[in-house]
Each structure stands twice: as structure tokens, then as C-alpha cells.
Enzyme design. Sequence first.
Site, PDB file in Angstrom:
ATOM      1  N   GLU A  42      -0.552  -8.601   5.078  1.00  0.00           N
ATOM      2  CA  GLU A  42      -0.308  -8.673   6.528  1.00  0.00           C
ATOM      3  C   GLU A  42      -1.610  -8.666   7.335  1.00  0.00           C
ATOM      4  O   GLU A  42      -1.590  -8.952   8.531  1.00  0.00           O
ATOM      5  CB  GLU A  42       0.615  -7.518   6.974  1.00  0.00           C
ATOM      6  CG  GLU A  42      -0.058  -6.175   7.218  1.00  0.00           C
ATOM      7  CD  GLU A  42      -0.425  -5.416   5.954  1.00  0.00           C
ATOM      8  OE1 GLU A  42      -0.423  -6.026   4.863  1.00  0.00           O
ATOM      9  OE2 GLU A  42      -0.740  -4.213   6.051  1.00  0.00           O
TER      10      GLU A  42
ATOM     11  N   HIS B  86      -3.345  -5.856   1.253  1.00  0.00           N
ATOM     12  CA  HIS B  86      -2.618  -5.991   2.515  1.00  0.00           C
ATOM     13  C   HIS B  86      -2.485  -7.440   2.957  1.00  0.00           C
ATOM     14  O   HIS B  86      -3.288  -7.912   3.777  1.00  0.00           O
ATOM     15  CB  HIS B  86      -3.337  -5.195   3.604  1.00  0.00           C
ATOM     16  CG  HIS B  86      -3.227  -3.722   3.455  1.00  0.00           C
ATOM     17  ND1 HIS B  86      -2.348  -2.952   4.193  1.00  0.00           N
ATOM     18  CD2 HIS B  86      -3.859  -2.865   2.624  1.00  0.00           C
ATOM     19  CE1 HIS B  86      -2.456  -1.683   3.828  1.00  0.00           C
ATOM     20  NE2 HIS B  86      -3.371  -1.604   2.887  1.00  0.00           N
TER      21      HIS B  86
ATOM     22  N   CYS C   7       0.833  -1.206   0.000  1.00  0.00           N
ATOM     23  CA  CYS C   7       0.000   0.000   0.000  1.00  0.00           C
ATOM     24  C   CYS C   7       0.865   1.251   0.000  1.00  0.00           C
ATOM     25  O   CYS C   7       1.505   1.558  -0.990  1.00  0.00           O
ATOM     26  CB  CYS C   7      -0.965  -0.050   1.187  1.00  0.00           C
ATOM     27  SG  CYS C   7      -2.339   1.105   1.041  1.00  0.00           S
TER      28      CYS C   7
END
Lengths: 779, 234
Positions: free
Chosen positions: B201, B199, B86
Site C-alpha cells: 500500500e 507494504h 505487516c
Amino acid sequence: MAEPTTATARPDATGGSGGALDTVERAAATPDVAQPWRELGLREEEHARIREILGRRPTSAELAMYSVMWSEHCSYKSSKVHLRQFGEKTTEAMREHLMVGIGENAGVVDIGDGWAVTFKVESHNHPSFVEPHQGAATGVGGIVRDILAMGARPVAVMDQLRFGAVDHPDTARVVHGVVAGVGGYGNCLGLPNIGGEVVFDAVYQGNPLVNALAVGVMRHEDLHLANATGAGNKVVLFGARTGGDGIGGVSVLASETFDATGPAKRPSVQVGDPFAEKVLIECCLELFRAGVVEGIQDLGGAGLSCATSELASAGDGGMHVELDRVLLRDPSLSPEEILMSESQERMMAVVRPEHLERFLEVVRRWDVETSVLGEVTDTGRLVVTWHGEVVVDVPPRTVAHDGPVYERPYARPSWQDALQADSAAALARPTSGEDLRATLLRLVGSPNLADKGWVTDQYDRYVLGNTALATPDDAGVVRVDEATGLGVAVSTDANGRYGYLDPYAGAQLALAEAYRNVATVGARPLAVTDCLNFGSPEDPDVMWQFSEAVTGLADACQVLGVPVTGGNVSLYNSTADTPIHPTPVVGVLGVLDDVARRTPSGWRAPGQALYLLGTTRLELDGSAWAEVEHGHLGGRPPAVDLEAERLLGDVLVNASRDGLVDAAHDLSEGGLAQAVVEGCLRYGVGARVWLDELCERDGVDATTALFSESTARVLVSVPRSEEVRFTDVCSARRQPALRVGVVDEPGEAAALDVQGLFTVPVAELRAASTATLREAFGA
Amino acid sequence: MGRVGVVTFPGSLDDGDAARAVRLAGGEPVRLWHGDADLKGVDAVVLPGGFSYGDYLRCGAIARFAPVMEPLVDAARGGLPVLGICNGFQVLCEAHLLPGALVRNDHRTFVCTDQRLRVENAATAWTHEYASGEEVVVPLKNGEGGYLADEATLDRLEGEGLVALRYVVPEGGRNPNGSARDIAGVANAAGNVVGLMPHPEHAVEAGYGPDPRTGTAGTDGLRFFSSVLRQLVS
């Protein structure tokens, strides 16, 4: 206190008598100088009281401080006499988990294992009508700083939004601005938005409600209270520079109704800087960790006037501040304007002299601008100087706490009886399956029941990696301790329509629903915060509504054993001359020992049994059905049964802990029909439902069974293997439970089948539910 | 155990999540500070999501001048695995470690959603534990995630297999932010530098990532991190 902003009347730095600074000395020598106290929102008797306190006329700087701090928003002068009930009705038993109660920046609750949670909801209504984006953004910013000031790391936000009619030409302006403001600020702070409310009603057309709630987490030992103790300790202002924004906003904007003939107020709503706040959060947490601050106070409504007087009166009672040391964005600001400025993203710390160097190292590391303004004293006076000359010399308590208290007249409105007599029971009800099907689809697609994804998909719900549930589940759930799974659930509710029909019951119903939502996800309810949004306190009708609502809420909290820990009051909310519906937003916080055991609102496993817990009565007054189908609002809201809520909550929390239920969804607006629809939509899994036994047991017709909003009801999905245990638990606890359906298949053929009446494909339900807001507001 | 640096810029938000992902994948996260021109000898680096410097200029345009970026750019050119997520992707583009740019979403609003992606290049340092063509679901959340480059660059990326990830777009639909050719992530020619808007994560722990309604366990992102850790070992 956060409701800010605008400059209309500027206090005259000269005291109205030429170019000289209006010092204390000068004020004493020129008692008859005319001062703009009326323009600053003070009443004659308030002005007289200030003169009495000081034994002279106030300087223009003192006048500025008193006027903002004695405003409705900061002083709670109309609401105080009623709010006392929250404290008085909190029993010792209710304090068991309470570490900090009402009166601090935010309440703090012990959730076990050495963890504490702080949470609070606050309003930013008026600025959000004037400038929706910045008004909403700074609302989020303000409540997050309140949480931070307690020593906690902010971990989640929620927002409670009420707008005018969905099809009114001005609504889109406010909706787009507010949603972008809430999202823009919260997303940039890195706080997951885990829930909230979005309501449309014409009563909010000229006065939207923008409430924001924040949750913070800390270890017990990290708790800090903001007070200025220890003579000689330094008073430090850090964060953003002080500008000319929001001067006098508290007194003018938050405390008066909008007047079409008044001056334009747009230019003075503050502009939020979420990046500055994010840096400030990390900086403050590092300062707390380093042990170099005695306390930190946020600057919100009333800016430095509030921070200095509150810190001083909460501590040893004295403070000396050199106002010319405040870092400014606009060097032309007068001392009065600096005291009143509501520039955002500022904090004030009390620092021991021996810690000052380390303090400054931390703020330098975060590139946060800082200025040492002065120090704590033991004189009992708040003294402010401007280039060496004394412009303020007051007892700080008189500014912060000893403001006027009004016993506003109140009386039950003359129209209340007629309103309550106008029951929805007399309205025509659908009888055929076909009519019921069409009714259900109209309700599913109505603005207040429709899918809110258009709003919530603009908010980051993932950041921090601890979000276990968020909208559209019944409560937001965040994990607090990664090692054990300990976490908290928060839900907020209010139904202004119920509040209008009966404000006492309306407030209790808001609490009951939030409490039920928290229990529905499997959390044990612990504490309450509230944001009381009402009309003008100068209207006896409104004051009666307020008094009833506070009493209702305080009484209900006592029965449910959950204390009010803090909150906020917002008055003077009206569209033209019509006050908003009484809208007491109630937030309940609960604890889960392991968030992995949380219960979602939708079912997934075909064959599981659907049980309806609770009893259904003919309670269509104030309902979504009455609104959508008949445009009707009258009668009495659903009966409050707090003992039933408490029992239901117990059953749900235990069932969740013991793995007896796979899904649970609370029944509220839209009744059983809406709960079943949402249970299907959550994971795209169908259900078969039968109403015959329910209608027979409770003596109601199909319309009532589907759309009544009787309280203390929850729909649960029970695995076959647990059905016996579950029903045993219910009968042992005398919890009414009735098998009303079974979970059906997922996939493209998934459907909701209400046996003998109608069938609707889940895809059709989804289309009806998701179209409304997207069509109204775009993409 | 592989040591993976996670950089914190002022305004970084997902740095803690990236560090957790590294840990859950079996690595040792090492926090790196934007103001220190020191990579602390790490074996790989994640530039996390967030709003560095508030995104008040172009996203990533200020962060790319941070002291930590000097050794980072050199090391990346020398083969150090670097993942930009991002805002981190935006920083990598601004630093010219990856081609193209990220612009405001075509529908002008922030979007947060569980996003289906297709792994187009499963040979990079960060994607080799996926199968080529495999579809995964990870959260997407951005306001300025539209990937843009000139046609020649896009053709070159496609031709050289440097499109690492693509948005899976339902028939007749459009991708979530207006990205050219549905590109969600790109790699450099050596495959050590990867940038993506979604994302991973946030999809490393069941129950805290993508919703069960996506039909996934919610842990599809974990292999980005285990990929790089596996590579370090071998």
C-alpha cells in the site's frame, strides 16, 4: 514546554509540621513553618515574591506549583528579555501568513486553499543523557501533543541529534538509545520521519542534544486555542493515569547542570507509551471534529501545574479543580506530587456542560480514561481542593506568566578575539590531485558528512503516504492536499562550530541554510521555529552568546521576511565545566503549490549541465575541512549575505516551478566537493566537474573551490533544453551562475571526475560514505 | 465496484494508506472498526500495518481477539479474500489463518527500506496480476518481521507453493529481518488469505513510494489491490 523529569526533592505534604494536610487555612495560621523552597530550586527572592503575591506563606502544594512553573525551563526567566526581539522585529508584512504567533502551544501558518500548518521544535536534552531511549521517546511525544493541542493532525516529525565524539566509549550508548527512542515512539505513532540532523562533536559528550520537531495540518476552521473560558464549563483530564514520574523534573533536571556528585536521577525519567499517545491523537481529533471541546491543552513539563494555570490565565482567569478526582497509577501520591507529575500522554480539555455526555461517548469509544476535575470560574483565582479542603488558591497569571525575569549579566568573552584571529587560512592545503582526492575521501567518510542511513533507516518515512522527499534530500516534503498537490517543506539546521566562532553570525547562518534548503526543493519559505541550545545562563560568556544569537536570528528573519512562530530554549547544556557550542537549531517551513514539482538533490540524466549558483570565497574557518584535516576551530564563520540568499531562493523556487532544473543541492558543510559527491550518490550517477573557470572567476585555489563553505550557493542540474532559459533568468536577476560540470553515466562505471585533478568511482564514494556509522554503531 | 474493508484496530497506522490503495486500484474502501463484529457486507478485507495495542504483548496477539475478527475468521475460512500487511500478517498468524509467526528482526533494530521481492505464487487472490517469478520493489518497515515456522511447516509451504513472496537477497547478503528461507509472505491453501511483511500500500502512487533509485516507478504494490478487485468482477 516539554523538558521534564525527576524526583529529587519531594515537597513535604505536611508543610513540615506533622501529618495534617497543608491547607490554605493552615498556611495562613502557621506563617513560620520551614519549607523546602531551596531544595525545589527557588531562590530566596523568588520565595519572598511568592509570599508577597499570596500575602502569606504558600501551602506546600502552591510551593510545588510555583517552583516548577518558575523554573528556567517553564518561565524562560533568563532568556525572556532577549526573546522579546522575535516579536518586536516581526513586521506587519511578515505576519501576512501568520495565523498564530509566539506564545501558544505552536505557531500556525496559512498555506492557502483554506489549509493551515503548525510546526514547532523543542528540546529534550537532559533526560536523553540520563536515559537516552525514554528521554528521546518522550521528546517526540511531547512535541506531537503540542501540535495536536492546536487542533491539527500531526503529519510528520524530524529530529535534530547531537552526540559526543563518534569514537568515545559512551557515545554508542547514547546513540543507540536515542535513535531507538525516536524511532520506537515516532514509528508507533504512525508519523513519517522526514529529516533532521545527526552531528558528532566532543562538546556534546556529556550533554547530547535531542531536539524534536513536529508538523501538523488542519483546515483554518479547525484551529483551536487552549484557554479556559466560559464560567461553568467543565475541566476534564483524559489519557494516561497520573503516576509518580518526573516529579519536580522541570525545576531540577532541565534547569541544572549534571553534577557527578549528585544523586542518581535515572529512575525518574518518564516512560513513554506511544500506543497510548496514538489513541489519544485519534481521540482528540475526533473530539475536535465532533465540536465538543472549547480547547485542549497538553500536559508536558510541569504537568497539571502548568496546564491548569496556563489554561486559566489564558481564559477568564478562574478555575476550580478537585485534585482528588485525578485518576492515579499510584494511589499513595500526595496532592503536591500530583500537581508536579509529568506523566506522559495526558491532555486537559475545557468542555461545555451540554457537550459533556458526547465528549464522554467519544473517549469511551477510544477506551481513554477520563475524569472531570472541575470547572472554569470567573473568580480570577485558581483554586485546587483535596477532599474538600483548599490546598491552592492563587491568581493563575502569577504562576503561569508573572514568574521572575532576570537581566543576567553578559559580556563578550575575553577569548573571543584570539579565537577569531586564529584563521584556518593559514593551514596547509593539499596541492596535488592525489592529495585532493585523499582529502575528499576522508571528508566524505567523516562522521558529520557520512551517510546517515544507519539512523534514518530505523525510522518509518512512508506512513501516511504523503512523503514526497525525506533524508537525504535537502528538505522533507509532505503533501497536504491530495487533490491539488499542495504541500510543505521543512528543513532544520545549525552549526555549533560557526556559533562558537561568532554566535550572531552562527544563528544567521543556521537560518540561511534552512531557508536555502527549503528553497532548494522548490518551496517558498514562510515561517521559522527555533530551539536555542546553550550553556549556563549564569555564565556571562554564555549569556553573551545567547544574546548575540537571538539578536542575529531576529535580525535575519526580518531581512528574509520569515517570522519566528515559536520554539523553545534549552539552557544549562555543558560537558563537565565546558558549555556546549552555541547551537541555535532553526527550522524553516515552506510551501509548494504542487509537491509533484519538488526538486530532488541528485541528478539522473546524463548530459545535463551542472551550474554552481553563488560566489566562492576563501572561507575555510570553522569548516568540515578544517575539522577533519587539521582538528582546527578558529577564525570567523563564512560571511552572511541575506540579500544573496533571498535572491537565490527566488531563483530556485521559480526554476523549480517552471521546470528549469531537475536537481538542486545546497552547498554547506564540506562545500562544493560534498555537494557534488552527494549529488552523485543520490541516484548513483556520475559527474564530470571542472574547476578552472571557478578558480579564475572567484580568485581561489582548488582546495578553496572544493571545500570552502561560502554561503548562498547551490548546485543545480539543468536539462539541455532549458539551459538558455535558465542562464537568461540568472543573468536577468544578477544571480551569479557558472557552468562547472556535466552529469555523466549511471551504472557500475559511474565516477566523479574532477578534471585535471582526480577521479573517484561512485562505488568508492558510497563505500566511504556508508561505512562510518555502520562500523561505529553496528549492522 | 468492489468493496474492500479496511480494519482499524487501536494502534493501526497504515489503515488510511490501505484505503487509498484500494481507491487508486479502482475499488471502494470501507472502513471497519475493531469493536464491531460486522463486516458490512464487503467483498474482501485488508488488515493494515501498524502497532495494534502497541505490540506490547506479541504483535497481533490482542487484536486477534477483537470483535471484528469473529466474522472475519469465519468468512476467510469460507473464501473471503483477506490480505494482512505487516501487523495484519501478524494478526493472521495469531488467528491461525496462516501458519508460522513473526519474531523480532535478527539484527534487533527497526528497518525501513525499499525492498526487492519475488512473487513466488502468482495464483492467489491478491497476486494473480503479477507474473510468477516477477520481481517488484515495495517498502519494508518493521521491527518484528522475521518469519518463523518449524521445518516441517516450511517444507509443506514450499511443497504446496504457499510461499507467496520472497525477499530477493543479493549474493552473499542476507534478508532484511532474518526470515526463514527468505519468506516475505505466505498464502493459505485456497489462496484467498495472504499475509506479507512488506507494504504494497506504500507503493501505489508514483512519487510517494519507493525511491527512483530502485529503478522502479514506485507503483509495484498496486496490483495486489487490482488483483483482488479483478477477481471480484470475474
